[in-house]
Design a protein around this motif. Structure first.
Motif: not given
Lengths: 378, 330
Positions: B81-84, B165
């Motif tokens: 969830p931390f990384f788009t 991203i």
């Protein structure tokens, strides 16, 4: 295979008897060990519990929140924005929210005053969070008098309490209806604290946010994912920081373990010498010593973990709560949902058992490779 | 990012491993140079004593490496969830260039440490430590690998940037990426499914034959290694899609998530253990020629073969059950 198990059983038997013979010394080490596990496990359990709660809460949050900025500060959003946002493709429901803070000198704390989207209380009534009601000593039917924006007393009748299960978010919460909110804070009709947007397709959230900004350059757009990431990062960071501090405790413990393991008494040295003289080889002594460490680690780890579990889930983590929760006057008293998870156990074992093993392996090897001839002669 | 407790634990474990095994590696150089069983000199006795320490250390490293592997996969998954753009471990691991290499190094470390421990066990069974040179030559590979793995892990966690991203598993295993992963995913089911079951059955049959007659042990070891690669390819090509019930979802990491019933945790551990034991059978069989191991090596090999058959059989059984239960028709 059976022979192997029998052999290990024999070694364990011998080791347990050995440990019991030197009770005082092993008990000291055991207590230090269990205390270390307890401290680290409390931090990890409590932090993970908070993170999980935050995640559950945010699951129901709107995908996008739009705030108006004036000179870089949060300002009330005009109703006209609602219409402008409704036209955007991909946007579902759009609504304005009303919420704010009120400083209550009686409890010396900030209250969160909010108009709920569904089932607002009737005019003149208020629903209170449990911590606030406790602090003010209020029950349903009592009158809560607060000074409004003009300094005049404004009386609410307490309509009821909010569910104590949601205390993490509702500790200092006051729910009122729209007319009371506007009258209390002096906010004219047609203005909202911020606006919420529902976006049906999660993959479009970022695009919709861009479109909102293009249409309303004076707005700030917060996405749910970003909020969630921020919460996770904050809890992670606090937890990690505490763990880093505890690293000093860990180092001290490793030193203690090293010292205990390397300081063999003359009696122990002679014992190893005799064992070797009666036919044990280096491998056997090594195994016995490793079993000693393993048994101590398992019992201390279990004891420490169980204590930490009770500390966090039943006693509310009094030791670490202020640091991990944040600073606030009205503390929510809430119980985290008890849970055991393997990842956590592995993390904790890596952080506690591994240093112990690493600190004792060289002394253990030294003890196991003692020369029997030399030791018995001493 | 580095402040995540699991990340701290992993970094600590990897650094400790690197330190212990690095030290053991230096000792290995020393030993290979001066080892002389014919001598009763002081240096020889000191070397002999120190071998006990090294074998304990490598045992410790192995004990740590399997849970570390699992914890690393889980942590990467939890960080998604931390990384788009990230939706499972793949996204987090691809957030910078070091993630996947660190995981692969960890995997390799597990298998090498397992092999080392099996050789070590055999070596200690023989009265003249017949495999000592082989063992320490292998340690010369193991030690730098542990150091590299720790380095990669540090680089990975230090360079994590939430602004990046990344891409989700759909793009790594999709046709656009053009790498090994997408080639595996694109394997035709008609060909890869029979191939996988043929390889598995051949390996199991060889193992069974070895248990019955004591022959073809080396072949079993080789087949176990090959079977591992085939099995991983099969997971990507068709086992994972069967479990997700989606023909285009090939990710071997999403299997570890709760949404898919933790299927990965049923598939991978038996596969890893079975493979390690299977390779061990090959190693033990090849040590049979040593005079002092003529009797014990086959016995060790048989024990390992049983373990390998249980692991690989368990993996095969789990795969068959998942495929049979799936509503997907490929």
């Amino acid at each position: 295979m059976n022979a192997w198990i029998e052999r290990q059983r024999g070694l364990i038997d011998f080791t347990v008897a050995n440990l019991a013979r030197r009770k005082g010394r092993n008990l000291g080490l055991f207590l230090a060990y269990a205390l270390l596990v307890f401290l680290l496990a409390s931090v990890v359990l409590f932090g993970d519990g908070l993170r999980r709660e935050a995640r559950l809460l945010l699951a129901d949050a709107p995908e996008l929140v739009v705030q108006r900025l004036t000179a870089g500060r949060h300002d009330l959003a005009p109703e006209a924005w609602l219409e402008q946002l409704r036209g955007l493709r991909g946007v579902g429901a759009v609504s304005g929210r009303l919420w704010g803070y009120h400083f209550d000198p009686t409890v010396a704390a900030n209250l969160t005053v909010q108009v709920p989207a569904i089932d607002p209380p009737p005019p003149g009534r208020v629903l209170l969070g449990a911590a606030l009601a406790r602090a003010r000593g209020l029950a349903a039917g009592d009158v809560l008098s607060l000074r409004d924006h003009a300094g005049k007393p404004y009386a609410f009748t307490v309509g009821g309490m909010l569910d104590a299960r949601s205390e993490l978010v509702s500790a200092d919460l006051m729910l009122v209806n729209e007319a009371d909110f506007r009258a209390f804070f002096g906010i004219e009709p047609g203005r909202y604290t911020d606006l919420t947007l529902a976006v049906a397709n999660p993959r479009e959230v970022r695009k919709v946010a861009e479109k909102v900004l293009a249409r309303l350059p004076a707005a700030r757009v917060l996405t749910r994912e970003e909020t969630r990431r921020t919460y996770e990062a904050v809890f992670n960071w606090r937890q990690g920081l505490l763990l880093t501090f505890l690293a000093t405790v860990l180092a001290a413990f490793a030193l203690l373990a090293w010292d205990k393991a390397s300081g063999l008494s003359a009696e122990e040295r002679r014992e190893i010498g005799i064992l070797k003289a009666v036919g044990w080889d280096t491998g056997d002594v090594l195994k016995m010593k490793l079993w000693e460490g393993a048994l101590l680690s398992i019992t201390a780890f279990l004891a420490g973990y169980v204590l930490a579990w009770l500390h966090v889930f039943y006693w509310g983590a009094p030791l670490f709560a202020p640091v991990l929760k944040g600073w606030s006057v009205l503390y929510p008293s809430f119980a985290l949902a008890p849970r055991v998870d393997l990842e956590q156990l592995a993390t904790l074992a890596f952080l506690t058992v591994l240093p112990y093993v690493a600190a004792t392996v060289v002394p253990v090897w030294r003890a196991a490779t003692l020369d029997p001839d030399e030791v018995i002669r001493e | 990012m580095i402040f995540q407790p699991a990340a701290l634990a992993l970094l600590f474990a990897a650094s400790l491993n690197a330190l212990l095994l690095g030290g053991a590696g230096v000792f290995a150089l020393h030993l290979l140079r001066y080892w002389n069983p014919a001598s009763g000199g002081e240096r020889q006795i000191a070397l002999e004593r120190r071998t006990w320490l090294v074998s304990t250390l490598v045992g410790l490293a192995l004990l740590v490496s399997l849970p570390a592997l699992a914890l690393f996969a889980r942590t990467a998954d939890a960080m998604a969830p931390f990384f788009t753009g990230a939706m499972c471990a793949v996204g987090s691991l691809q957030a910078n260039a070091w993630g996947l290499p660190a995981l692969l190094a960890q995997l390799l470390l597990f298998f090498l440490a397992a092999a080392w421990l099996i050789i070590n066990h055999l070596d200690q069974l023989g009265w003249d430590t017949p495999l000592i040179r082989r063992k320490y030559l292998l340690l010369l590979i193991l030690a730098p690998l542990a150091v590299i793995q720790a380095g990669l892990l540090w680089l990975y966690f230090l360079n994590l940037n939430p602004e990046v991203i990344t891409s989700c598993c759909g793009s790594l295993f999709g046709p656009e990426s053009g790498g090994v992963a997408s080639d595996l995913a694109a394997l035709p089911v008609d060909g890869s499914r029979p191939l996988f079951f043929a390889a598995l059955l051949a390996t199991l049959a060889t193992g069974g034959f070895f248990l019955a007659t004591g022959r073809l042990g080396t072949l079993f070891g080789v087949l176990s290694g090959i079977q591992f690669l085939v099995a991983i390819a099969a997971v990507v090509a068709f086992i994972a899609p069967y479990i997700y019930e989606q023909p285009n979802h090939h990710c071997p990491f999403c299997l570890l998530q709760a949404e898919h019933g933790y299927a990965g945790w049923l598939l991978y551990p038996p596969l890893f253990l079975g493979t390690a034991a299977g390779i061990g059978v090959g190693l033990a069989t090849s040590a049979r020629g040593k005079e002092s191991l003529a009797e014990t090596a086959p016995r060790v090999a048989r024990g390992l073969a049983r373990l390998a058959l249980a692991g690989l059989g368990g993996f095969g059984l789990a795969a068959v059950v998942y495929i049979a239960r799936s509503n997907l028709v490929l």
